[in-house]
Design a protein around this motif. Structure first.
Motif, PDB file in Angstrom:
ATOM      1  N   ASP A  42       0.840  -1.189   0.000  1.00 23.62           N
ATOM      2  CA  ASP A  42       0.000   0.000   0.000  1.00 23.62           C
ATOM      3  C   ASP A  42       0.880   1.247   0.000  1.00 23.62           C
ATOM      4  O   ASP A  42       1.852   1.323   0.743  1.00 23.62           O
ATOM      5  N   VAL A  43       0.520   2.194  -0.838  1.00 20.86           N
ATOM      6  CA  VAL A  43       1.249   3.459  -0.916  1.00 20.86           C
ATOM      7  C   VAL A  43       0.314   4.530  -0.380  1.00 20.86           C
ATOM      8  O   VAL A  43      -0.660   4.889  -1.017  1.00 20.86           O
ATOM      9  N   GLU A  44       0.615   5.020   0.828  1.00 22.76           N
ATOM     10  CA  GLU A  44      -0.303   5.930   1.506  1.00 22.76           C
ATOM     11  C   GLU A  44       0.248   7.328   1.705  1.00 22.76           C
ATOM     12  O   GLU A  44      -0.506   8.269   1.869  1.00 22.76           O
ATOM     13  N   ASP A  45       1.563   7.478   1.696  1.00 26.83           N
ATOM     14  CA  ASP A  45       2.145   8.761   2.073  1.00 26.83           C
ATOM     15  C   ASP A  45       2.479   9.655   0.885  1.00 26.83           C
ATOM     16  O   ASP A  45       3.252  10.596   1.017  1.00 26.83           O
ATOM     17  N   ILE A  46       1.845   9.413  -0.255  1.00 28.30           N
ATOM     18  CA  ILE A  46       2.150  10.177  -1.460  1.00 28.30           C
ATOM     19  C   ILE A  46       0.856  10.323  -2.277  1.00 28.30           C
ATOM     20  O   ILE A  46       0.060   9.398  -2.352  1.00 28.30           O
ATOM     21  N   ASP A  47       0.654  11.503  -2.870  1.00 30.90           N
ATOM     22  CA  ASP A  47      -0.584  11.674  -3.642  1.00 30.90           C
ATOM     23  C   ASP A  47      -0.454  10.989  -5.008  1.00 30.90           C
ATOM     24  O   ASP A  47       0.648  10.620  -5.437  1.00 30.90           O
ATOM     25  N   LEU A  51       2.883   9.956  -7.121  1.00 33.98           N
ATOM     26  CA  LEU A  51       3.154   8.533  -7.299  1.00 33.98           C
ATOM     27  C   LEU A  51       3.322   8.197  -8.780  1.00 33.98           C
ATOM     28  O   LEU A  51       4.239   7.462  -9.156  1.00 33.98           O
ATOM     29  N   ALA A  52       2.460   8.751  -9.620  1.00 39.23           N
ATOM     30  CA  ALA A  52       2.552   8.497 -11.059  1.00 39.23           C
ATOM     31  C   ALA A  52       3.894   8.974 -11.616  1.00 39.23           C
ATOM     32  O   ALA A  52       4.537   8.263 -12.404  1.00 39.23           O
ATOM     33  N   GLU A  53       4.331  10.148 -11.199  1.00 35.76           N
ATOM     34  CA  GLU A  53       5.624  10.678 -11.650  1.00 35.76           C
ATOM     35  C   GLU A  53       6.772   9.807 -11.159  1.00 35.76           C
ATOM     36  O   GLU A  53       7.695   9.494 -11.914  1.00 35.76           O
ATOM     37  N   GLU A  54       6.711   9.411  -9.893  1.00 37.18           N
ATOM     38  CA  GLU A  54       7.771   8.573  -9.332  1.00 37.18           C
ATOM     39  C   GLU A  54       7.809   7.208 -10.022  1.00 37.18           C
ATOM     40  O   GLU A  54       8.882   6.701 -10.354  1.00 37.18           O
ATOM     41  N   MET A  55       6.646   6.622 -10.265  1.00 34.01           N
ATOM     42  CA  MET A  55       6.592   5.318 -10.915  1.00 34.01           C
ATOM     43  C   MET A  55       7.122   5.393 -12.345  1.00 34.01           C
ATOM     44  O   MET A  55       7.821   4.489 -12.797  1.00 34.01           O
ATOM     45  N   GLU A  56       6.804   6.472 -13.039  1.00 34.18           N
ATOM     46  CA  GLU A  56       7.312   6.646 -14.401  1.00 34.18           C
ATOM     47  C   GLU A  56       8.847   6.659 -14.408  1.00 34.18           C
ATOM     48  O   GLU A  56       9.477   5.975 -15.219  1.00 34.18           O
ATOM     49  N   ALA A  57       9.425   7.393 -13.475  1.00 34.95           N
ATOM     50  CA  ALA A  57      10.885   7.452 -13.385  1.00 34.95           C
ATOM     51  C   ALA A  57      11.465   6.096 -12.978  1.00 34.95           C
ATOM     52  O   ALA A  57      12.506   5.667 -13.511  1.00 34.95           O
ATOM     53  N   LEU A  58      10.813   5.393 -12.074  1.00 36.67           N
ATOM     54  CA  LEU A  58      11.306   4.091 -11.639  1.00 36.67           C
ATOM     55  C   LEU A  58      11.216   3.045 -12.743  1.00 36.67           C
ATOM     56  O   LEU A  58      12.085   2.172 -12.856  1.00 36.67           O
ATOM     57  N   VAL A  59      10.192   3.125 -13.571  1.00 39.75           N
ATOM     58  CA  VAL A  59      10.067   2.201 -14.703  1.00 39.75           C
ATOM     59  C   VAL A  59      11.213   2.433 -15.683  1.00 39.75           C
ATOM     60  O   VAL A  59      11.803   1.484 -16.211  1.00 39.75           O
ATOM     61  N   VAL A  60      11.561   3.687 -15.913  1.00 37.36           N
ATOM     62  CA  VAL A  60      12.708   3.998 -16.777  1.00 37.36           C
ATOM     63  C   VAL A  60      13.984   3.423 -16.162  1.00 37.36           C
ATOM     64  O   VAL A  60      14.783   2.785 -16.858  1.00 37.36           O
ATOM     65  N   GLU A  61      14.157   3.601 -14.861  1.00 39.98           N
ATOM     66  CA  GLU A  61      15.339   3.052 -14.173  1.00 39.98           C
ATOM     67  C   GLU A  61      15.378   1.534 -14.268  1.00 39.98           C
ATOM     68  O   GLU A  61      16.446   0.939 -14.466  1.00 39.98           O
ATOM     69  N   ALA A  62      14.219   0.889 -14.113  1.00 38.52           N
ATOM     70  CA  ALA A  62      14.155  -0.570 -14.192  1.00 38.52           C
ATOM     71  C   ALA A  62      14.550  -1.056 -15.580  1.00 38.52           C
ATOM     72  O   ALA A  62      15.274  -2.046 -15.721  1.00 38.52           O
ATOM     73  N   THR A  63      14.105  -0.353 -16.597  1.00 38.02           N
ATOM     74  CA  THR A  63      14.448  -0.711 -17.973  1.00 38.02           C
ATOM     75  C   THR A  63      15.944  -0.520 -18.219  1.00 38.02           C
ATOM     76  O   THR A  63      16.595  -1.379 -18.830  1.00 38.02           O
TER      77      THR A  63
END
Length: 75
Positions: A42-47, A51-63
Protein backbone atom coordinates in the motif's frame (compact mmCIF):
# COMPACT_ATOMS: atom_id res chain seq x y z
CA UNK A 1 20.53 -7.80 5.04
CA UNK A 2 20.88 -5.14 2.39
CA UNK A 3 19.13 -5.70 -0.94
CA UNK A 4 20.00 -4.21 -4.32
CA UNK A 5 17.56 -1.66 -5.69
CA UNK A 6 16.51 -3.95 -8.56
CA UNK A 7 16.46 -7.72 -9.08
CA UNK A 8 15.88 -9.69 -12.27
CA UNK A 9 13.12 -12.27 -12.04
CA UNK A 10 12.80 -15.32 -14.26
CA UNK A 11 10.25 -18.10 -14.31
CA UNK A 12 9.98 -20.93 -16.84
CA UNK A 13 6.19 -20.86 -16.43
CA UNK A 14 6.32 -17.45 -18.15
CA UNK A 15 8.97 -17.95 -20.87
CA UNK A 16 8.10 -14.78 -22.80
CA UNK A 17 8.11 -12.48 -19.76
CA UNK A 18 10.95 -10.42 -18.31
CA UNK A 19 10.45 -9.41 -14.69
CA UNK A 20 12.31 -6.72 -12.77
CA UNK A 21 11.60 -6.38 -9.05
CA UNK A 22 12.09 -2.99 -7.37
CA UNK A 23 13.12 -3.63 -3.77
CA UNK A 24 12.93 -0.08 -2.38
CA UNK A 25 9.72 1.72 -1.45
CA UNK A 26 7.37 1.41 -3.20
CA UNK A 27 8.11 -2.23 -3.95
CA UNK A 28 6.83 -3.39 -7.29
CA UNK A 29 7.31 -5.90 -10.10
CA UNK A 30 7.35 -4.82 -13.72
CA UNK A 31 6.98 -7.18 -16.63
CA UNK A 32 9.12 -5.58 -19.33
CA UNK A 33 7.49 -7.74 -22.00
CA UNK A 34 4.24 -5.77 -21.65
CA UNK A 35 5.10 -2.94 -19.18
CA UNK A 36 2.57 -4.26 -16.66
CA UNK A 37 3.36 -3.02 -13.13
CA UNK A 38 2.17 -4.59 -9.90
CA UNK A 39 2.78 -2.54 -6.74
CA UNK A 40 3.38 -4.95 -3.86
CA UNK A 41 2.44 -2.72 -0.93
CA UNK A 42 0.00 0.00 0.00
CA UNK A 43 1.25 3.46 -0.92
CA UNK A 44 -0.30 5.93 1.51
CA UNK A 45 2.14 8.76 2.07
CA UNK A 46 2.15 10.18 -1.46
CA UNK A 47 -0.58 11.67 -3.64
CA UNK A 48 -1.59 10.03 -6.93
CA UNK A 49 0.13 12.55 -9.22
CA UNK A 50 3.37 12.33 -7.28
CA UNK A 51 3.15 8.53 -7.30
CA UNK A 52 2.55 8.50 -11.06
CA UNK A 53 5.62 10.68 -11.65
CA UNK A 54 7.77 8.57 -9.33
CA UNK A 55 6.59 5.32 -10.91
CA UNK A 56 7.31 6.65 -14.40
CA UNK A 57 10.89 7.45 -13.39
CA UNK A 58 11.31 4.09 -11.64
CA UNK A 59 10.07 2.20 -14.70
CA UNK A 60 12.71 4.00 -16.78
CA UNK A 61 15.34 3.05 -14.17
CA UNK A 62 14.16 -0.57 -14.19
CA UNK A 63 14.45 -0.71 -17.97
CA UNK A 64 17.93 0.81 -17.85
CA UNK A 65 18.91 -1.70 -15.16
CA UNK A 66 17.73 -4.59 -17.35
CA UNK A 67 19.59 -3.26 -20.39
CA UNK A 68 22.77 -2.85 -18.32
CA UNK A 69 22.50 -6.36 -16.91
CA UNK A 70 21.98 -7.88 -20.36
CA UNK A 71 25.01 -6.01 -21.67
CA UNK A 72 27.09 -7.37 -18.79
CA UNK A 73 25.91 -10.93 -19.53
CA UNK A 74 27.00 -10.52 -23.14
CA UNK A 75 30.52 -9.43 -22.12
Amino acid sequence: MEYPKFLLGDNTDFPEDIFVVHMDYPRFVINLANDEVEILEDVEDIDENELAEEMEALVVEATEFYDREMKRYEE
